[in-house]
Design a protein around this motif. Structure first.
Motif, PDB file in Angstrom:
ATOM      1  N   UNK A  46      -8.111 -34.388   8.466  1.00  0.00           N
ATOM      2  CA  UNK A  46      -8.374 -35.049   7.190  1.00  0.00           C
ATOM      3  C   UNK A  46      -7.112 -35.242   6.377  1.00  0.00           C
ATOM      4  N   UNK A  47      -6.281 -34.201   6.361  1.00  0.00           N
ATOM      5  CA  UNK A  47      -5.028 -34.286   5.600  1.00  0.00           C
ATOM      6  C   UNK A  47      -4.129 -35.371   6.160  1.00  0.00           C
ATOM      7  N   UNK A  48      -3.918 -35.308   7.470  1.00  0.00           N
ATOM      8  CA  UNK A  48      -3.023 -36.282   8.094  1.00  0.00           C
ATOM      9  C   UNK A  48      -3.568 -37.693   7.875  1.00  0.00           C
ATOM     10  N   UNK A  49      -4.863 -37.827   8.110  1.00  0.00           N
ATOM     11  CA  UNK A  49      -5.479 -39.144   8.004  1.00  0.00           C
ATOM     12  C   UNK A  49      -5.398 -39.680   6.578  1.00  0.00           C
ATOM     13  N   UNK A  50      -5.759 -38.848   5.614  1.00  0.00           N
ATOM     14  CA  UNK A  50      -5.777 -39.301   4.239  1.00  0.00           C
ATOM     15  C   UNK A  50      -4.380 -39.500   3.676  1.00  0.00           C
TER      16      UNK A  50
ATOM     17  N   UNK B 207      -6.715 -38.771  -0.151  1.00  0.00           N
ATOM     18  CA  UNK B 207      -6.465 -40.146  -0.590  1.00  0.00           C
ATOM     19  C   UNK B 207      -6.349 -40.182  -2.117  1.00  0.00           C
ATOM     20  N   UNK B 208      -7.220 -39.433  -2.774  1.00  0.00           N
ATOM     21  CA  UNK B 208      -7.206 -39.426  -4.235  1.00  0.00           C
ATOM     22  C   UNK B 208      -5.939 -38.741  -4.763  1.00  0.00           C
ATOM     23  N   UNK B 209      -5.620 -37.589  -4.163  1.00  0.00           N
ATOM     24  CA  UNK B 209      -4.545 -36.767  -4.714  1.00  0.00           C
ATOM     25  C   UNK B 209      -3.170 -37.382  -4.450  1.00  0.00           C
ATOM     26  N   UNK B 210      -3.052 -38.102  -3.342  1.00  0.00           N
ATOM     27  CA  UNK B 210      -1.699 -38.596  -3.042  1.00  0.00           C
ATOM     28  C   UNK B 210      -1.259 -39.649  -4.049  1.00  0.00           C
ATOM     29  N   UNK B 211      -2.200 -40.157  -4.837  1.00  0.00           N
ATOM     30  CA  UNK B 211      -1.835 -41.109  -5.881  1.00  0.00           C
ATOM     31  C   UNK B 211      -1.483 -40.403  -7.191  1.00  0.00           C
TER      32      UNK B 211
ATOM     33  N   UNK C  15      -3.129 -30.249  -0.029  1.00  0.00           N
ATOM     34  CA  UNK C  15      -4.139 -29.341   0.498  1.00  0.00           C
ATOM     35  C   UNK C  15      -4.657 -28.396  -0.581  1.00  0.00           C
ATOM     36  N   UNK C  16      -3.713 -27.833  -1.340  1.00  0.00           N
ATOM     37  CA  UNK C  16      -4.104 -26.862  -2.350  1.00  0.00           C
ATOM     38  C   UNK C  16      -5.090 -27.433  -3.362  1.00  0.00           C
ATOM     39  N   UNK C  17      -4.986 -28.712  -3.593  1.00  0.00           N
ATOM     40  CA  UNK C  17      -5.846 -29.314  -4.603  1.00  0.00           C
ATOM     41  C   UNK C  17      -7.085 -29.982  -4.020  1.00  0.00           C
ATOM     42  N   UNK C  18      -7.197 -29.952  -2.697  1.00  0.00           N
ATOM     43  CA  UNK C  18      -8.332 -30.671  -2.124  1.00  0.00           C
ATOM     44  C   UNK C  18      -9.376 -29.720  -1.553  1.00  0.00           C
TER      45      UNK C  18
END
Lengths: 370, 358
Positions: free
Chosen positions: B123-127, B195-199, B222-225
């Protein structure tokens, strides 16, 4: 463990965490409308089916060839090799894969090893029984789940709500086969009210087989015979399996209706309707319930998968000779060609059903199609 | 990925105690919701205790057929030396039910841990990276997700063990079969969050500072998701028990001589029922129901507490801003609840059911 630096900004995504399944985001999606949505959805089910069929093929074949699995140990090595060669399982896997895909594309999902039937034929023969069971179960689920969900929402956080929520969790927590066993024990063995297993008694089955055009759906066939005794016989056989499988889904519906009706009950139009003097019952049944239906319809699509999984277990419990019963039979016979074919075909059915449900949801709710 | 970090929130500097996910929710809940949560925790606790102490509590082994007094005998009615009777295979029902808890817990732990790691990583890599890999993974996971989990688990069980299981092989086969079903769930949740956090601005600033992709991914994103993980964890645990039982019931479980498994026992009890023998099915079945009920109650409560619309309400609903904040940080200290500060920790006497309808 260091502290995380920046707080999450409060204006992000207030909704629940469920990522939208249907909402394929399109920028500026004002136009396009339904036609475009349908086209996109059709294009999307093709990769889905392709992936599932491929996945099943790869997984099933990674164990080795089906003939060794079915007959290994019973035949000599030379005989095995001969059979494997005759069936083409000694060719490179990718050749077999493309051949399989090609056949699947034309609707040929292979021939069972144990009784030499085309898988599609097996599906047609036994699919009607599963369809019938799923239909009864859905009725039970609707009749039980939706009204109780409305009641729970209205009496939110009170005694009745608590009771109903625990009931919903119990519906989910009870495996269908255990529910089935209990129902059998109480209603068939102790009370002797209902038949233990099967879809109909032998005499009724014989009567229905002599029909000019049997559909395989026993309820319809029973009506065709015109004999009320047969109709009663078929229905009495269906009661326990339908309840066992239906309660599983009823719990889901109950929770879903409750959550959504709670949401709509707190909207302003419900308040305004209440201030106009609309009765409380009407308020729940019309004003709050109708808009809450939309998410429920989309979830039914997902329930199909649950229902089919549950059907496998229910059919085994009640010897209901449908797809699940037959699948378990082939599993025990280690007939992996049949298993692979049935699972792949079921995947196709699920993808198509999901597609239909999505379209219905889009027809009802314009917001879905953006 | 350690337990406390699951609830890590921007409002740091809280004691470890209040950061453990369930403890916090327990303090946050009131009235009925607290009752459900506590009931769930108690049942789950008993379940875990039984699993740990099964060797001590149970009078016989799970595969024991005889003792000093000779053979147990098949289908003995409850009473005497066998308080819950014996099965058709001549095992002691009570002992097998107790030992079954151990099998269930092991399968839960293995399957959920495996799927958490695989699902989070994918999920992390993909998002985070997006692109074609993301698209492919999303379509694959959606396809798997739509598929009946039991069928998938059956296929996996065939792949792993050829449908026949031995000691740990059986447990792992069941666990991995369940894992494959769960990966898409973790994948979707973590991907959506990534996806949300990377913005977010802090990710951007980390990039500017020159942090590597892996550092940003695991430290910032990761820490925030992970906010919904405890919830999925509990829901999956209950599903794992059910799937294990389903596999066992269909004959893909663990052999009775390797470990005790409730689904297998129910399968063997299928024919007993027809002759009115109830004890072989009732007790293992109730064990499944209770185990799943306990875990689900915890999961449901966590779910409701994380969702401001469903959280036990007091007085009037809060403003949109407040709702957004609380829903983003369900594990955080609630400086402002939907109805303001009042009674968030302590609970209002008579707060339930006394809300005023507008």
């Amino acid at each position: 463990m260091s502290s995380v630096t920046t707080p999450l900004s409060p204006d992000t995504v207030p909704g629940p965490a469920e990522p939208g399944r249907l909402q394929k985001r399109k920028q500026g999606g004002s136009g396009g409308g339904l036609a475009r949505y349908i086209v996109v959805r059709v294009l999307l089910i093709i990769p889905t089916i392709f992936i599932l069929v491929t996945l099943v093929f790869v997984l099933m074949r990674s164990t080795g060839d089906p003939i060794t699995a079915a007959l290994g140990g019973r035949l000599s090595a030379a005989q095995l090799a001969e059979r494997i060669h005759a069936a083409g399982y000694d060719r490179p896997l990718y050749v077999q894969y493309f051949e399989y895909l090609g056949h699947a594309f034309t609707g040929d999902f292979g021939t069972t090893l144990s009784d030499n039937q085309p898988v599609v034929q097996v599906l047609l023969t036994y699919g009607s029984a599963t369809l019938e069971l799923a239909f009864y179960a859905l009725i039970v689920a609707f009749v039980v789940g939706i009204p109780l969900g409305m009641v729970a929402a209205y009496y939110r956080d009170k005694g009745r709500d608590a009771f109903l929520r625990v009931f919903a969790i119990l519906c989910y927590a009870t495996p269908v086969f255990f529910a089935g066993l209990l129902l059998k024990l109480v209603f068939s063995i102790w009370l002797n009210w209902l038949p233990v297993a099967g879809r109909a008694s032998t005499s009724a089955e014989l009567a229905m087989q002599t029909l000019p055009s049997p559909t395989g759906i026993y309820l319809i066939d029973a009506f065709q015979t015109g004999d009320p005794a047969i109709v009663g016989d078929v229905l009495s056989h269906a009661v326990l399996p339908a309840i066992a499988l239906g309660l599983l889904t009823a719990g889901v519906f109950l929770r879903l209706v409750r959550t959504n009706v709670i949401g709509t009950l707190s909207t302003e139009y419900v308040d305004s309707a209440r201030s106009r003097g609309v009765s409380e019952i009407r308020l729940v049944r019309k004003h709050a319930y109708r808009p809450a239906l939309i998410p429920i319809i989309t979830v039914i699509g997902l329930q199909i998968a649950l229902l089919l999984g549950g059907a496998v277990l229910t059919e085994t419990t009640f010897e209901w000779k449908g797809l699940g019963f037959q699948l378990v039979h082939y599993l025990q016979a280690r007939d992996f060609v049949a298993v692979q074919g049935m699972v792949a075909l079921l995947a196709v059915i699920i993808a198509v059903t999901n597609f239909i449900v999505d379209i219905i949801a889009a027809l009802i709710d314009p917001r879905v199609r953006y | 990925m350690t337990e406390p970090s699951l609830a890590t929130t921007p409002t740091a500097k809280r004691s470890i105690w209040s950061r453990i996910p369930v403890i916090h929710q327990l303090r946050q809940s009131v009235g009925l919701q607290r009752g459900m949560l506590i009931a769930g925790l108690v049942i789950t606790g008993i379940f875990v205790l039984v699993a740990i102490f099964a060797p001590v509590i149970s009078p016989y082994g799970y595969a024991q057929l005889s003792d000093a007094h000779g053979q147990f005998g098949a289908q003995q009615a409850p009473g005497g030396a066998h308080i819950w009777g014996t099965t058709v295979g001549g095992f002691d029902v009570y002992s097998r039910v107790l030992w079954g808890a151990q099998t269930a817990i092991v399968v839960i732990i293995v399957s959920v841990l495996l799927s958490i790691f695989a699902g989070i990583f994918l999920g992390l890599v993909s998002g985070y990276f997006g692109g074609w890999l993301d698209r492919v993974l999303v379509v694959v996971c959606d396809a798997i997700y739509a598929f009946p989990s039991l069928l998938l688990a059956i296929v996996m069980a065939i792949v792993i063990s050829g449908g026949q299981s031995s000691l740990w092989g059986g447990i792992f086969a069941a666990a991995i079969s369940i894992t494959v079903v769960f990966i898409p769930q973790y994948f979707r949740v973590i991907r959506a969050e990534a996806v949300r956090i990377k913005a977010e601005a802090y990710v951007e600033s980390a990039k500017v500072v020159g942090a590597s992709n892996s550092r940003i991914m695991f430290r910032h994103v990761l820490r925030n998701s992970t906010r919904t993980l405890p919830l999925i964890f509990t829901l999956n645990s209950s599903e794992a028990v059910l799937t294990l039982a389903g596999l066992g019931f269909l004959g893909f479980g663990i052999e009775p001589t390797s470990a005790s498994e409730w689904g297998y026992d129910l399968n063997k009890a299928l024919s007993d029922v027809t002759s009115g023998i109830w004890w072989t099915s009732l007790f293992p079945g109730l064990a499944i129901v209770l185990g799943v009920l306990g875990i689900t109650l915890v999961g449901e409560s966590l779910n409701d507490l994380a969702d401001p619309r469903l959280r036990g309400r007091r007085a009037v609903a809060g403003t949109a801003g407040v709702v957004a904040e609380t829903s983003v940080v369900p594990g955080g200290t609630l400086t402002a609840g939907p109805g303001g500060l009042g009674g968030l920790e302590g609970g209002i006497p008579g707060g339930y059911g006394s809300e005023v309808r507008p």
